[in-house]
Design a protein around this motif. Structure first.
Motif, mmCIF file in Angstrom:
data_model
loop_
_atom_site.group_PDB
_atom_site.id
_atom_site.type_symbol
_atom_site.label_atom_id
_atom_site.label_comp_id
_atom_site.label_asym_id
_atom_site.label_seq_id
_atom_site.Cartn_x
_atom_site.Cartn_y
_atom_site.Cartn_z
ATOM 1 N N THR A 284 -6.652 -2.170 -5.225
ATOM 2 C CA THR A 284 -7.484 -3.142 -4.506
ATOM 3 C C THR A 284 -8.506 -3.786 -5.443
ATOM 4 N N CYS A 285 -8.949 -4.970 -5.065
ATOM 5 C CA CYS A 285 -9.966 -5.678 -5.843
ATOM 6 C C CYS A 285 -10.979 -6.300 -4.883
ATOM 7 N N ASN A 286 -12.207 -5.823 -4.941
ATOM 8 C CA ASN A 286 -13.262 -6.315 -4.054
ATOM 9 C C ASN A 286 -14.504 -6.686 -4.860
ATOM 10 N N ALA A 287 -15.358 -7.486 -4.242
ATOM 11 C CA ALA A 287 -16.610 -7.885 -4.896
ATOM 12 C C ALA A 287 -17.787 -7.403 -4.062
ATOM 13 N N MET A 288 -18.925 -7.233 -4.731
ATOM 14 C CA MET A 288 -20.100 -6.761 -3.995
ATOM 15 C C MET A 288 -21.384 -7.395 -4.543
ATOM 16 N N GLU B 210 -19.113 -8.932 4.268
ATOM 17 C CA GLU B 210 -19.859 -10.176 4.545
ATOM 18 C C GLU B 210 -18.992 -11.378 4.164
ATOM 19 N N THR B 211 -19.209 -12.475 4.846
ATOM 20 C CA THR B 211 -18.454 -13.695 4.535
ATOM 21 C C THR B 211 -19.146 -14.419 3.384
ATOM 22 N N PRO B 212 -18.428 -14.643 2.285
ATOM 23 C CA PRO B 212 -19.067 -15.371 1.170
ATOM 24 C C PRO B 212 -19.302 -16.837 1.526
ATOM 25 N N ALA B 213 -20.004 -17.536 0.656
ATOM 26 C CA ALA B 213 -20.303 -18.953 0.894
ATOM 27 C C ALA B 213 -19.008 -19.752 1.006
ATOM 28 N N PRO B 214 -19.011 -20.844 1.790
ATOM 29 C CA PRO B 214 -17.781 -21.639 1.975
ATOM 30 C C PRO B 214 -17.131 -22.067 0.661
ATOM 31 N N GLY C 265 -3.826 3.241 -5.667
ATOM 32 C CA GLY C 265 -5.118 3.765 -5.208
ATOM 33 C C GLY C 265 -6.253 3.363 -6.138
ATOM 34 N N ALA C 266 -5.906 2.763 -7.299
ATOM 35 C CA ALA C 266 -6.977 2.304 -8.205
ATOM 36 C C ALA C 266 -7.788 1.200 -7.518
ATOM 37 N N ARG C 267 -9.040 1.124 -7.891
ATOM 38 C CA ARG C 267 -9.923 0.121 -7.269
ATOM 39 C C ARG C 267 -10.669 -0.668 -8.345
ATOM 40 N N ILE C 268 -10.720 -1.973 -8.149
ATOM 41 C CA ILE C 268 -11.525 -2.834 -9.026
ATOM 42 C C ILE C 268 -12.734 -3.289 -8.215
ATOM 43 N N ILE C 269 -13.910 -3.133 -8.810
ATOM 44 C CA ILE C 269 -15.138 -3.576 -8.124
ATOM 45 C C ILE C 269 -15.834 -4.602 -9.006
ATOM 46 N N GLN C 270 -15.998 -5.791 -8.478
ATOM 47 C CA GLN C 270 -16.690 -6.851 -9.206
ATOM 48 C C GLN C 270 -18.143 -6.852 -8.740
ATOM 49 N N PRO D 202 -12.615 6.548 2.011
ATOM 50 C CA PRO D 202 -11.278 6.418 2.607
ATOM 51 C C PRO D 202 -11.211 5.238 3.580
ATOM 52 N N GLU D 203 -12.374 4.858 4.152
ATOM 53 C CA GLU D 203 -12.412 3.679 5.053
ATOM 54 C C GLU D 203 -11.881 2.428 4.359
ATOM 55 N N LEU D 204 -11.976 2.413 3.025
ATOM 56 C CA LEU D 204 -11.598 1.203 2.278
ATOM 57 C C LEU D 204 -10.212 1.308 1.638
ATOM 58 N N ASP D 205 -9.472 2.361 1.973
ATOM 59 C CA ASP D 205 -8.094 2.457 1.462
ATOM 60 C C ASP D 205 -7.347 1.186 1.858
ATOM 61 N N GLY D 206 -6.804 0.495 0.900
ATOM 62 C CA GLY D 206 -6.011 -0.710 1.190
ATOM 63 C C GLY D 206 -6.839 -1.959 1.482
ATOM 64 N N VAL D 207 -8.167 -1.818 1.567
ATOM 65 C CA VAL D 207 -9.002 -3.008 1.827
ATOM 66 C C VAL D 207 -9.155 -3.770 0.509
ATOM 67 N N THR D 208 -8.790 -5.033 0.508
ATOM 68 C CA THR D 208 -8.828 -5.801 -0.741
ATOM 69 C C THR D 208 -9.206 -7.258 -0.468
ATOM 70 N N GLY D 209 -9.727 -7.925 -1.509
ATOM 71 C CA GLY D 209 -10.102 -9.330 -1.346
ATOM 72 C C GLY D 209 -11.286 -9.519 -0.423
ATOM 73 N N GLN D 210 -12.208 -8.538 -0.414
ATOM 74 C CA GLN D 210 -13.380 -8.592 0.479
ATOM 75 C C GLN D 210 -14.653 -8.735 -0.344
ATOM 76 N N TYR D 211 -15.670 -9.321 0.260
ATOM 77 C CA TYR D 211 -17.001 -9.367 -0.337
ATOM 78 C C TYR D 211 -17.907 -8.446 0.481
ATOM 79 N N PHE D 212 -18.678 -7.613 -0.203
ATOM 80 C CA PHE D 212 -19.592 -6.693 0.477
ATOM 81 C C PHE D 212 -21.029 -6.978 0.044
ATOM 82 N N ASN D 213 -21.940 -6.944 0.998
ATOM 83 C CA ASN D 213 -23.369 -6.960 0.682
ATOM 84 C C ASN D 213 -23.752 -5.481 0.638
ATOM 85 N N LEU D 214 -23.926 -4.922 -0.556
ATOM 86 C CA LEU D 214 -23.951 -3.466 -0.748
ATOM 87 C C LEU D 214 -22.681 -2.890 -0.110
#
Ligand SMILES: NC(=O)c1ccc[n+]([C@@H]2O[C@H](COP(=O)([O-])OP(=O)(O)OC[C@H]3O[C@@H](n4cnc5c(N)ncnc54)[C@H](OP(=O)(O)O)[C@@H]3O)[C@@H](O)[C@H]2O)c1
Length: 323
Positions: free
Chosen positions: A218-222, A284-288, A160-165, A268-280
Motif C-alpha cells: 500500500t501507499c498512503n500519504a499523511m 481526510e479528503t485532499p485539496a481538489p 503487506g509492505a507499506r509506503i508512507i509519504q 490492521p485496520e489499514l490492511d489493504g488501504v491504499t491511495g489515502q490521505y490522512f491528517n495524522l
C-alpha cells in the motif's frame, strides 16, 4: 488562498476542522522482525518516528544527509531500544546520491517492510540545485519519487509492505504548474514552492497506489500535524525570528507524528488501504487540485523524466554504515 477555499465542498471543510480536534488512533502492534527505511530522521518528525518504531522493535535503516548526526541517532536507537540500526548518506538536493542509496537498498538482502519518505525542507526564496532543479521540489518530491520508484520491484516482493509519504496540509497552497515546476516563469513564494512540491508528491502517491494494486503493498500519504521541528531553520534571520516568536509557540510536540506514523505503518485496520490521505491518523479528503488524476499522470511523467535525466550512467552503490 480564498480562491482555493471556494473550490472546497462544505463537508470537506467540516472534515478538516473535525480532524484537527479528533482524538488520534494508536496501534500497539509490535514491529519486531520488520525492516523500516526512513528518510530525514535527524530531527523533528523523522526522529520521533524512528524512536517510536524502534520502541516497537523495528530494525531501522536511516537515510540522512549528515553522517555525524546519523551516527549519533543510530547509536542512541541501538542502545536505548536494542534494535538493529544502519544508515546511508545522501543529500536530497543531489538526485545522483538518491539514486545510489536507492540502488544500494534495492540490492541488499534485507526486505523493505515499511518505507517512510519523510525528509523535507521549506525555503522562503527560490533556490536552484546544481542541476537547475527547484530545491524544495527536488528534496520534498523528486527524491521520494526516485527512492520509491527504484524500490518498487523489491516492495512488490513483500506483500503487506507499506509506503508512507510524509506530506502536509501545505499541499493546499498548491503552486504546482506542470509547465513550470521549477518556477522559472513566475514569482516564487515559500508557500507556493512548498505547496507545489507537496502536491506533486500527493499526485504521485495515487499513481504509486495504482501501480501497486493487487500486490498487497500500500501507499498512503499523511500530514504529521503542526509540530515543533527544525524545518525552515535554513532561511534568513527575519524568517527565523518570525518562526521562533510566532509559529513555534502554537506547534505541538512531534511525538504525535511518531505515534501516527507507527499507526499508519502497523494498524490492521489499514490492511489493504491504499491511495489515502490522512491528517495524522484520520482519513481526510485532499485539496481538489491534488485529486486531479490527469495532472497526476503529467507530474508522474515529468518526475520520471527528471529521475532518468539525473541518474548516473553507472548505477552506483553507497556505503551502509552499521555503527
Ligand atoms: N513540522 C511540521 O509542522 C510539519 C507539518 C507538515 C509537514 N511536515 C513535513 O514533515 C517532514 C519532516 O519535517 P520536520 O518538520 O520534521 O523538519 P526537520 O526537523 O527540519 O526535519 C527534516 C529532515 O529532513 C532532512 N533534510 C532536509 N534537507 C535535506 C536534504 N537536502 N537532503 C537530505 N535530508 C534533508 C533534515 O536533515 P538535517 O538534520 O541534516 O537538516 C531532517 O532530518 C517534512 O516532509 C515536512 O514537510 C512537517
Amino acid at each position: 488562498m480564498f480562491k482555493y477555499l471556494r473550490e472546497y465542498k462544505w463537508s470537506d471543510m467540516q472534515q478538516i476542522l473535525a480532524n484537527d480536534r479528533a482524538v488520534q488512533k494508536t496501534s500497539s502492534v509490535s514491529m519486531a522482525g520488520r525492516q523500516c527505511v526512513i528518510t530525514g530522521c535527524t530531527s523533528g518528525v523523522g526522529w520521533e518516528a524512528a524512536q517510536v518504531l524502534a520502541s516497537f522493535g523495528a530494525a531501522l535503516t536511516l537515510v540522512n544527509r549528515n553522517a555525524e548526526k546519523s551516527e549519533k541517532a543510530c547509536s542512541l536507537l541501538r542502545e536505548k531500544y536494542g534494535v538493529d540500526c544502519s544508515f546511508l548518506i545522501a543529500d536530497f538536493t543531489r538526485p545522483a546520491e538518491v539514486h545510489a542509496v536507492a540502488n544500494t537498498l534495492l540490492h541488499r538482502p534485507e526486505p523493505v517492510d515499511v518505507l517512510i519518505n519523510n525528509a523535507g525542507t521549506f525555503s522562503t526564496r527560490r533556490v536552484l540545485t546544481a542541476e537547475n532543479l527547484e530545491l524544495v521540489f527536488c528534496v520534498n518530491h523528486l527524491a521520494s519519487f526516485i527512492l520509491t520508484e527504484t524500490l518498487l520491484p523489491k516492495l512488490r516482493k513483500t506483500p503487506g509492505a507499506r509506503i508512507i509519504q510524509v506530506n502536509s496540509q501545505g499541499h493546499r497552497f498548491n503552486g504546482l504548474r506542470p509547465d513550470d515546476v521549477h518556477f522559472s516563469r513566475r514569482h516564487y513564494t515559500g508557500m507556493r514552492g512548498y505547496g507545489a512540491a507537496k502536491t506533486a508528491q500527493l499526485l504521485c502517491t495515487w499513481e504509486f497506489a495504482d501501480r501497486l494494486a493487487g500486490s498487497g503493498v500500500t501507499c498512503n500519504a499523511m500530514h504529521p500535524g503542526a509540530v515543533r521541528s527544525a524545518i525552515g531553520e535554513e532561511n534568513g534571520r527575519l524568517y527565523r525570528w518570525y518562526k521562533h516568536h510566532f509559529v513555534d509557540r502554537s506547534l505541538k510536540d512531534p511525538h504525535i507524528s511518531g505515534l501516527a506514523i507507527h499507526y499508519l505503518a502497523t494498524s490492521p485496520e489499514l490492511d489493504g488501504v491504499t491511495g489515502q490521505y490522512f491528517n495524522l491518523t484520520m482519513p481526510e479528503t485532499p485539496a481538489p487540485h491534488a485529486r486531479d488524476r490527469e495532472l497526476g499522470r503529467l507530474i508522474w511523467t515529468i518526475s520520471q523524466d527528471l529521475s532518468i535525466r539525473t541518474k548516473p550512467q553507472e548505477a552506483g552503490a553507497c556505503t551502509i554504515y552499521d555503527v
